[in-house]
Design a protein around this motif. Structure first.
Motif, PDB file in Angstrom:
ATOM      1  N   GLU A 120      21.574 -58.364  24.425  1.00 40.45           N
ATOM      2  CA  GLU A 120      21.726 -58.279  22.972  1.00 40.45           C
ATOM      3  C   GLU A 120      20.645 -57.395  22.361  1.00 40.45           C
ATOM      4  O   GLU A 120      20.908 -56.608  21.443  1.00 40.45           O
ATOM      5  N   GLU A 121      19.427 -57.515  22.871  1.00 41.35           N
ATOM      6  CA  GLU A 121      18.328 -56.702  22.347  1.00 41.35           C
ATOM      7  C   GLU A 121      18.622 -55.214  22.508  1.00 41.35           C
ATOM      8  O   GLU A 121      18.406 -54.417  21.589  1.00 41.35           O
ATOM      9  N   ARG A 122      19.127 -54.838  23.681  1.00 42.64           N
ATOM     10  CA  ARG A 122      19.466 -53.435  23.917  1.00 42.64           C
ATOM     11  C   ARG A 122      20.552 -52.961  22.941  1.00 42.64           C
ATOM     12  O   ARG A 122      20.456 -51.867  22.374  1.00 42.64           O
ATOM     13  N   LEU A 123      21.565 -53.798  22.738  1.00 49.03           N
ATOM     14  CA  LEU A 123      22.638 -53.422  21.817  1.00 49.03           C
ATOM     15  C   LEU A 123      22.124 -53.266  20.394  1.00 49.03           C
ATOM     16  O   LEU A 123      22.525 -52.342  19.675  1.00 49.03           O
ATOM     17  N   ASP A 124      21.244 -54.159  19.975  1.00 51.74           N
ATOM     18  CA  ASP A 124      20.699 -54.069  18.622  1.00 51.74           C
ATOM     19  C   ASP A 124      19.982 -52.745  18.406  1.00 51.74           C
ATOM     20  O   ASP A 124      20.177 -52.075  17.393  1.00 51.74           O
ATOM     21  N   VAL A 125      19.143 -52.367  19.373  1.00 52.94           N
ATOM     22  CA  VAL A 125      18.404 -51.108  19.247  1.00 52.94           C
ATOM     23  C   VAL A 125      19.364 -49.923  19.257  1.00 52.94           C
ATOM     24  O   VAL A 125      19.237 -48.998  18.445  1.00 52.94           O
ATOM     25  N   MET A 126      20.332 -49.940  20.164  1.00 53.75           N
ATOM     26  CA  MET A 126      21.269 -48.834  20.289  1.00 53.75           C
ATOM     27  C   MET A 126      22.063 -48.617  19.003  1.00 53.75           C
ATOM     28  O   MET A 126      22.165 -47.497  18.486  1.00 53.75           O
TER      29      MET A 126
END
Length: 249
Positions: A103-109
């Motif tokens: 989820e963290e990666r998706l938020d940043v992306m």
């Protein structure tokens, strides 16, 4: 004759920097946005100024709404009324498969690649739209061929973020077509920039070149020429359209 004013996000390197250089050569004044690398942005500004452009480097993280608002106010005060916006800021993250995405990666992306384009487009429309006292203008979104290809086993989240930018391009173009604003996108393929190092494979273009019909990667300048054309009066009847700069892939 008054020079048009363009804001390019993520313009300290790669496609953004190449676009800034080309637009300066073609008579634009420039706001060169950057997030971290002030030195690189300063070099882009110096080159633009050497070509006769008024140019300023403006720091802002365009994934953050308050910083986008500040950025556009800085353009207003330092250069004047905006005529062109290039939504170029974007990232990749280390290559991975969907089964390992967090989820963290998706938020940043999505904050960096999608939210930024929405927020910057909003501020541009508020300044360009005829019904708001503007004189019209043009927006070009830098999408990716990955939006069509999916980038399996490497960058499916990146591909999805660029597909969202394609939807923004089409939808916004229809919303503002009567307001003197054209909205288009360029979808680069495998381009020789340092973004590949951010994904963990600096030599990715060379590895993938045999899969490209033209058998080579593209240059940032080649993408910049497509962006510059879409911004120009030569593309005055083109909106909601896409140029694939992907070597036939």
């Amino acid at each position: 004759m008054k020079r048009p004013i363009a804001l390019i996000t993520g313009a300290s390197r790669g496609i953004g920097a190449a676009t800034a250089r080309l637009l300066a050569q073609r008579g634009y004044d420039l706001a060169v946005n950057y997030q971290h690398n002030a030195e690189a942005a300063g070099e882009v500004v110096k080159l633009a100024q050497a070509m006769g452009a008024r140019a300023v480097a403006l720091q802002a993280d365009v994934s953050v709404e308050s910083e986008v608002v500040r950025l556009f106010k800085d353009v207003d005060s330092q250069l004047g009324n905006l005529n062109a916006l290039v939504n170029n800021a974007g990232i990749v993250q280390p290559q991975t498969r969907v089964e390992w995405i967090t989820e963290e990666r998706l938020d940043v992306m999505f904050r960096t690649n999608v939210n930024s384009a929405f927020l910057c487009s909003r501020e541009a429309v508020l300044r360009m739209a005829i019904d708001k006292g503007g004189q019209g203008g043009a927006i070009v979104n830098v999408s990716s061929a990955a939006a069509r290809l999916g980038a399996p086993n490497e960058y499916v989240d990146y591909a999805a973020s660029k597909a969202a930018m394609d939807a923004l391009t089409k939808g916004l173009s229809l919303e503002v077509a009567t307001q003197g604003i054209r909205v288009n996108a360029v979808r680069p393929g495998l381009i020789e920039t340092d973004i590949h190092a951010s994904g963990g494979e600096p030599g990715r273009v060379a590895r993938m070149a045999p899969a490209i019909p033209m058998q080579r990667g593209g240059s940032a300048h080649e993408v910049a020429t497509a962006i510059a054309w879409l911004l120009s009066d030569e593309a005055s009847y083109i909106t909601g359209s896409f140029i694939d700069a992907a070597g036939g892939r």
